[in-house]
Design an enzyme around this catalytic site. Structure first.
Site, PDB file in Angstrom:
ATOM      1  N   THR A 159     -78.739   8.683  65.616  1.00 38.22           N
ATOM      2  CA  THR A 159     -78.485   9.988  65.020  1.00 38.22           C
ATOM      3  C   THR A 159     -79.803  10.544  64.463  1.00 38.22           C
ATOM      4  O   THR A 159     -80.723   9.784  64.152  1.00 38.22           O
ATOM      5  CB  THR A 159     -77.403   9.893  63.927  1.00 38.22           C
ATOM      6  OG1 THR A 159     -77.821   8.932  62.950  1.00 38.22           O
ATOM      7  CG2 THR A 159     -76.067   9.471  64.520  1.00 38.22           C
ATOM      8  N   ALA A 188     -81.317  12.133  61.601  1.00 40.27           N
ATOM      9  CA  ALA A 188     -82.009  11.744  60.360  1.00 40.27           C
ATOM     10  C   ALA A 188     -82.260  10.240  60.305  1.00 40.27           C
ATOM     11  O   ALA A 188     -83.302   9.795  59.818  1.00 40.27           O
ATOM     12  CB  ALA A 188     -81.218  12.193  59.137  1.00 40.27           C
ATOM     13  N   CYS A 189     -81.329   9.460  60.826  1.00 40.36           N
ATOM     14  CA  CYS A 189     -81.480   8.001  60.829  1.00 40.36           C
ATOM     15  C   CYS A 189     -82.669   7.588  61.692  1.00 40.36           C
ATOM     16  O   CYS A 189     -83.435   6.696  61.327  1.00 40.36           O
ATOM     17  CB  CYS A 189     -80.210   7.335  61.352  1.00 40.36           C
ATOM     18  SG  CYS A 189     -78.711   7.802  60.457  1.00 40.36           S
ATOM     19  N   SER A 190     -82.817   8.250  62.834  1.00 44.52           N
ATOM     20  CA  SER A 190     -83.861   7.901  63.794  1.00 44.52           C
ATOM     21  C   SER A 190     -85.212   8.542  63.486  1.00 44.52           C
ATOM     22  O   SER A 190     -86.250   7.961  63.787  1.00 44.52           O
ATOM     23  CB  SER A 190     -83.444   8.343  65.204  1.00 44.52           C
ATOM     24  OG  SER A 190     -82.302   7.649  65.622  1.00 44.52           O
TER      25      SER A 190
END
EC number: 1.11.1.27
Length: 174
Positions: free
Chosen positions: A52, A54-56
């Site tokens: 996803t 923001a996670c990545s």
């Protein structure tokens, strides 16, 4: 007030076995909360999902970038958990060239639920997911928890602010 103890769950992980000519050089290895946290100083980064945005783009990469600083501060390991299976977590780490932060799959959302951090993301077709947070644990006890504001089901998104690597470093150096 005493620190909250991490919930007991079993994480279903995959580990490399003898590197040979086997088609699948990995095997299942179940790890309990105690296997990971007992007697150790651990940072855990919880994200809504592998791959996803923001996670990545910022959350996991920030902890990978600062891994050496954490080790210098006495942290034994940094883990990233998401409600994804071991295969997805492995490929996600590989795609981001993450090799210091260890992936901790929570495919059934057992850990997220017992932490009180499980939210529904069915409006986006994602089912149960972890809320975005990070924590610092010493011997299985939560010493600091950085949870993003606005905890609720079906948020529009969960930006990285409070649970960032920068905030964790500030906490550990003060």
């Amino acid at each position: 007030m005493p620190a909250k103890t991490l919930p007991q769950v079993t994480f279903h992980t995959r580990v490399r076995v003898a590197a040979g000519i086997e088609a699948n050089p990995f095997a299942w290895k179940d790890l309990t909360t105690d296997d990971i946290f007992a007697g150790r100083r651990i940072i855990l980064v919880a994200v809504p999902g592998a791959f996803t945005p923001a996670c990545s783009n910022s959350h996991l990469p920030g902890y990978e970038r600062d891994f050496v600083k954490y080790r210098e501060l006495g942290v034994d390991a940094v883990y990233c958990t998401a409600v994804n299976d071991a295969f997805v977590m492995f490929q996600w780490a590989k795609s981001l060239k993450v090799d210091q932060v260890q992936m901790l799959p929570d495919g059934n959302a057992d850990f997220a639920a017992k932490m009180g951090m499980c939210v529904r993301r069915d409006a986006q077709g994602m089912g149960d997911r972890s809320w975005r947070y990070s924590l610092y644990a010493d011997d299985g006890k939560i010493m600091a928890l950085f949870s993003e504001p606005g905890f609720k089901d079906n948020p529009d998104g969960v930006p990285v602010s409070i649970s960032s690597s920068e905030n964790m470093l500030r906490f550990l150096t003060n």
